[in-house]
Design an enzyme around this catalytic site. Structure first.
Site, PDB file in Angstrom:
ATOM      1  N   HIS A  94      -5.727  10.965  -5.655  1.00 32.32           N
ATOM      2  CA  HIS A  94      -5.670  11.892  -4.951  1.00 32.32           C
ATOM      3  C   HIS A  94      -5.390  12.106  -3.281  1.00 32.32           C
ATOM      4  O   HIS A  94      -4.958  13.014  -2.610  1.00 32.32           O
ATOM      5  CB  HIS A  94      -7.021  12.822  -4.940  1.00 32.32           C
ATOM      6  CG  HIS A  94      -7.126  13.414  -6.277  1.00 32.32           C
ATOM      7  ND1 HIS A  94      -6.994  12.990  -7.561  1.00 32.32           N
ATOM      8  CD2 HIS A  94      -7.281  14.802  -6.468  1.00 32.32           C
ATOM      9  CE1 HIS A  94      -7.039  13.690  -8.619  1.00 32.32           C
ATOM     10  NE2 HIS A  94      -7.413  14.908  -8.026  1.00 32.32           N
ATOM     11  N   ARG A 141     -24.887  34.093   0.474  1.00 34.48           N
ATOM     12  CA  ARG A 141     -25.327  32.703   0.631  1.00 34.48           C
ATOM     13  C   ARG A 141     -25.322  32.260  -0.835  1.00 34.48           C
ATOM     14  O   ARG A 141     -25.813  31.369  -1.349  1.00 34.48           O
ATOM     15  CB  ARG A 141     -26.381  32.435   1.412  1.00 34.48           C
ATOM     16  CG  ARG A 141     -26.305  32.843   2.699  1.00 34.48           C
ATOM     17  CD  ARG A 141     -27.621  32.576   3.402  1.00 34.48           C
ATOM     18  NE  ARG A 141     -27.556  32.559   5.002  1.00 34.48           N
ATOM     19  CZ  ARG A 141     -27.678  33.793   5.451  1.00 34.48           C
ATOM     20  NH1 ARG A 141     -28.095  35.005   4.930  1.00 34.48           N
ATOM     21  NH2 ARG A 141     -27.576  33.960   6.704  1.00 34.48           N
ATOM     22  N   HIS A 148      -2.822  14.487  -2.507  1.00 35.75           N
ATOM     23  CA  HIS A 148      -3.025  15.688  -1.434  1.00 35.75           C
ATOM     24  C   HIS A 148      -2.273  15.782  -0.485  1.00 35.75           C
ATOM     25  O   HIS A 148      -1.852  16.824   0.195  1.00 35.75           O
ATOM     26  CB  HIS A 148      -4.536  15.670  -0.900  1.00 35.75           C
ATOM     27  CG  HIS A 148      -5.319  16.245  -2.139  1.00 35.75           C
ATOM     28  ND1 HIS A 148      -6.839  16.032  -1.838  1.00 35.75           N
ATOM     29  CD2 HIS A 148      -5.265  16.930  -3.534  1.00 35.75           C
ATOM     30  CE1 HIS A 148      -7.376  16.656  -2.944  1.00 35.75           C
ATOM     31  NE2 HIS A 148      -6.472  16.979  -3.847  1.00 35.75           N
ATOM     32  N   LYS A 205     -17.373  22.163  -7.459  1.00 32.44           N
ATOM     33  CA  LYS A 205     -16.617  22.174  -6.241  1.00 32.44           C
ATOM     34  C   LYS A 205     -15.604  23.370  -5.890  1.00 32.44           C
ATOM     35  O   LYS A 205     -14.858  23.795  -6.645  1.00 32.44           O
ATOM     36  CB  LYS A 205     -15.702  20.627  -6.134  1.00 32.44           C
ATOM     37  CG  LYS A 205     -16.632  19.474  -5.738  1.00 32.44           C
ATOM     38  CD  LYS A 205     -15.719  18.503  -5.709  1.00 32.44           C
ATOM     39  CE  LYS A 205     -14.499  18.340  -4.708  1.00 32.44           C
ATOM     40  NZ  LYS A 205     -13.931  16.862  -4.631  1.00 32.44           N
ATOM     41  N   GLU A 223     -20.724  14.515  -4.044  1.00 34.16           N
ATOM     42  CA  GLU A 223     -19.817  13.483  -3.894  1.00 34.16           C
ATOM     43  C   GLU A 223     -20.287  12.420  -2.811  1.00 34.16           C
ATOM     44  O   GLU A 223     -19.357  12.094  -1.935  1.00 34.16           O
ATOM     45  CB  GLU A 223     -18.616  14.035  -3.301  1.00 34.16           C
ATOM     46  CG  GLU A 223     -17.245  13.349  -3.531  1.00 34.16           C
ATOM     47  CD  GLU A 223     -16.087  14.250  -3.210  1.00 34.16           C
ATOM     48  OE1 GLU A 223     -15.167  14.272  -4.229  1.00 34.16           O
ATOM     49  OE2 GLU A 223     -15.771  14.514  -1.872  1.00 34.16           O
ATOM     50  N   ASN A 264     -11.470  10.866  -7.338  1.00 34.24           N
ATOM     51  CA  ASN A 264     -10.328  11.283  -6.529  1.00 34.24           C
ATOM     52  C   ASN A 264      -9.226  10.204  -6.660  1.00 34.24           C
ATOM     53  O   ASN A 264      -8.253   9.977  -5.803  1.00 34.24           O
ATOM     54  CB  ASN A 264     -10.925  11.166  -5.305  1.00 34.24           C
ATOM     55  CG  ASN A 264     -11.318  12.570  -4.573  1.00 34.24           C
ATOM     56  OD1 ASN A 264     -11.079  13.788  -4.808  1.00 34.24           O
ATOM     57  ND2 ASN A 264     -12.729  12.438  -4.128  1.00 34.24           N
ATOM     58  N   HIS A 266       0.142  20.596  -8.423  1.00 36.61           N
ATOM     59  CA  HIS A 266      -1.023  19.292  -8.163  1.00 36.61           C
ATOM     60  C   HIS A 266      -0.601  18.070  -9.190  1.00 36.61           C
ATOM     61  O   HIS A 266      -0.760  16.949  -8.581  1.00 36.61           O
ATOM     62  CB  HIS A 266      -2.264  20.069  -8.575  1.00 36.61           C
ATOM     63  CG  HIS A 266      -3.290  19.342  -8.388  1.00 36.61           C
ATOM     64  ND1 HIS A 266      -3.814  18.628  -6.936  1.00 36.61           N
ATOM     65  CD2 HIS A 266      -4.155  18.428  -8.919  1.00 36.61           C
ATOM     66  CE1 HIS A 266      -4.859  17.901  -7.071  1.00 36.61           C
ATOM     67  NE2 HIS A 266      -5.249  17.822  -8.555  1.00 36.61           N
ATOM     68  N   GLU A 299      -4.345  14.573 -14.579  1.00 34.79           N
ATOM     69  CA  GLU A 299      -5.531  14.777 -14.421  1.00 34.79           C
ATOM     70  C   GLU A 299      -6.485  14.047 -15.601  1.00 34.79           C
ATOM     71  O   GLU A 299      -7.345  13.257 -15.517  1.00 34.79           O
ATOM     72  CB  GLU A 299      -6.348  15.902 -14.011  1.00 34.79           C
ATOM     73  CG  GLU A 299      -5.908  16.447 -12.714  1.00 34.79           C
ATOM     74  CD  GLU A 299      -6.861  15.811 -11.582  1.00 34.79           C
ATOM     75  OE1 GLU A 299      -7.583  14.743 -11.795  1.00 34.79           O
ATOM     76  OE2 GLU A 299      -6.569  16.102 -10.294  1.00 34.79           O
ATOM     77  N   LYS A 328     -15.614  13.966 -16.533  1.00 31.63           N
ATOM     78  CA  LYS A 328     -15.964  14.402 -15.331  1.00 31.63           C
ATOM     79  C   LYS A 328     -17.544  14.907 -15.433  1.00 31.63           C
ATOM     80  O   LYS A 328     -18.135  14.929 -14.357  1.00 31.63           O
ATOM     81  CB  LYS A 328     -15.217  15.942 -15.061  1.00 31.63           C
ATOM     82  CG  LYS A 328     -15.409  16.322 -13.598  1.00 31.63           C
ATOM     83  CD  LYS A 328     -14.279  17.262 -12.900  1.00 31.63           C
ATOM     84  CE  LYS A 328     -14.394  17.536 -11.868  1.00 31.63           C
ATOM     85  NZ  LYS A 328     -13.428  18.445 -11.149  1.00 31.63           N
ATOM     86  N   ARG A 368     -19.074  10.293  -7.341  1.00 28.56           N
ATOM     87  CA  ARG A 368     -18.120  11.430  -7.796  1.00 28.56           C
ATOM     88  C   ARG A 368     -16.945  10.788  -7.099  1.00 28.56           C
ATOM     89  O   ARG A 368     -15.851  11.504  -7.560  1.00 28.56           O
ATOM     90  CB  ARG A 368     -18.756  12.717  -7.068  1.00 28.56           C
ATOM     91  CG  ARG A 368     -17.848  13.890  -7.738  1.00 28.56           C
ATOM     92  CD  ARG A 368     -18.673  15.161  -7.561  1.00 28.56           C
ATOM     93  NE  ARG A 368     -17.522  16.317  -7.738  1.00 28.56           N
ATOM     94  CZ  ARG A 368     -17.807  17.611  -7.902  1.00 28.56           C
ATOM     95  NH1 ARG A 368     -19.050  17.835  -7.955  1.00 28.56           N
ATOM     96  NH2 ARG A 368     -17.141  18.282  -8.261  1.00 28.56           N
TER      97      ARG A 368
END
Length: 362
Positions: free
Chosen positions: A246, A119, A250, A141, A235, A243, A262, A183, A225, A239
């Site tokens: 994206h 965990r 994506h 993330k 998010e 994206n 990417h 990016e 960032k 945040r």
């Protein structure tokens, strides 16, 4: 170790992003107290992983090197499960740690493996690509891909620290360096226009990994960032601006079976987001055109296949930002002024895509 820059990332579990050259000696202190450390790496980075393992051993930490498939091929549940089996076989406990050596795909995987083992155990990304340094390694993330889409399974799990050793970029192919700059450009449009000015003033210097311009671009993008994720780890609000580009990006990656870089997909995605905002009456034409001009200067793609629209639309409908049947896009209302376009009409979506596909149709 040359001059070291520490960029703090705040929040409930603060850490530093370390930027400089020849920084591998900075890793053992981040793992103080661990008896065992798993070093996940792709095959091309075996030498770097072995070097790190030797340094860990000299610091009294028992290393376990774990080779994983390169790039997106390693970001799936089967690979993660094999990693967990190796951690279990080696007797990893809550005080032990995981290190990811590689680009964004490897560090995403390493963080996810660490987030799920017992965990949550400590982890550190040692990023070897420009894309990883300015994007995947920062922010906590972690995740893997599934047949349904990219990064749909994951966890928020901040690292103990991030190492961005700029020396690793010296051998990076120019095409991969440029892909990482997508990016960086994103950070310029959403928050720090000086990034755009630096690239426009010296586009050749922006592609020189050993130069000072690249270092400044990396540090500026990381600060963008870091500032965003400090206030919004999970998010829930701000945040989301990270994206930008994206949603379509994506979708392109999914349609391409993750064979596209990417950064290439995000480059096209930003052109689309700018076209969408322009047609919605929210973005001025010069700023929209600036996207295409700047990305083209870096040798990045700005268009995609016209006939792919139905597949792309279907892929976008399972995007993480979607709410029910409504698509949501991060857009610009001006330079460094972000907003959200919620539930745009299908005709508007298609019109914007026609702009992206123009060069392909010609």
């Amino acid at each position: 170790m040359d001059e070291l820059t520490r960029i703090p990332v705040g929040g409930e579990r603060p850490y530093d992003v370390l930027v400089g050259r020849d920084l591998l000696a900075a890793l053992p202190p981040l793992l103080d107290g661990a008896e065992r450390v798993a070093v996940l790496h792709a095959p091309p980075l075996k030498a770097h992983a072995d070097d790190l393992a030797e340094r860990l051993g000299a610091a009294g930490i028992r290393p376990l090197t774990v080779e994983v498939p390169d790039a997106e091929a390693g970001k799936n549940i089967e690979v993660a499960a094999r990693c967990w089996e190796q951690l279990g076989g080696a007797g990893f406990t809550r005080t032990d740690a995981v290190v990811g050596v590689g680009g964004g795909a490897v560090t995403d995987l390493a963080g996810f493996v660490a987030a799920c083992w017992l965990r949550g155990v400590r982890w550190v990304p040692v990023s070897t690509s420009l894309l990883g340094m300015v994007d995947a390694a920062v922010g906590g993330k972690t995740g893997i891909n599934t047949a349904a889409g990219k990064n749909l399974v994951g966890a928020f799990h901040p690292p103990a620290g991030v190492i961005c050793d700029l020396r690793m970029l010296d051998s990076l192919p120019t095409v991969d360096l440029a892909a990482g700059l997508a990016e960086v450009v994103k950070c310029g449009f959403i928050a720090d226009p000086m990034i755009l000015e630096l690239i426009e003033a010296e586009p050749t210097a922006a592609l020189d990994p050993a130069g000072q311009v690249v270092r400044e671009l990396v540090e500026r993008a990381i600060r963008v960032k870091a500032d965003v994720v400090t206030g919004d780890l999970r998010e829930a609000g701000q945040r989301e601006i990270l994206n930008y580009g994206h949603t379509l990006g994506h979708a392109i990656e999914k349609v391409e079976g993750y064979r596209w870089r990417h950064g290439h997909a995000i480059s096209v995605g930003m052109i689309y987001a700018a076209a969408l905002a322009r047609r919605a009456g929210r973005l001025d034409e010069p700023t929209a055109q600036r996207h295409r001009r700047l990305l083209t200067t870096l040798g990045l793609p700005t268009s995609y296949r016209a006939d792919a629209w139905p597949e792309l639309l279907a892929a976008m409908r399972v995007d993480k930002k979607a709410r029910g049947n409504r698509l949501r896009f991060v857009v610009l209302d001006g330079l460094a002024r972000t907003g959200v376009l919620d539930g745009p009409d299908d005709n508007l979506l298609h019109e914007a895509y026609a702009a992206v596909a123009e060069e392909v149709d010609a």
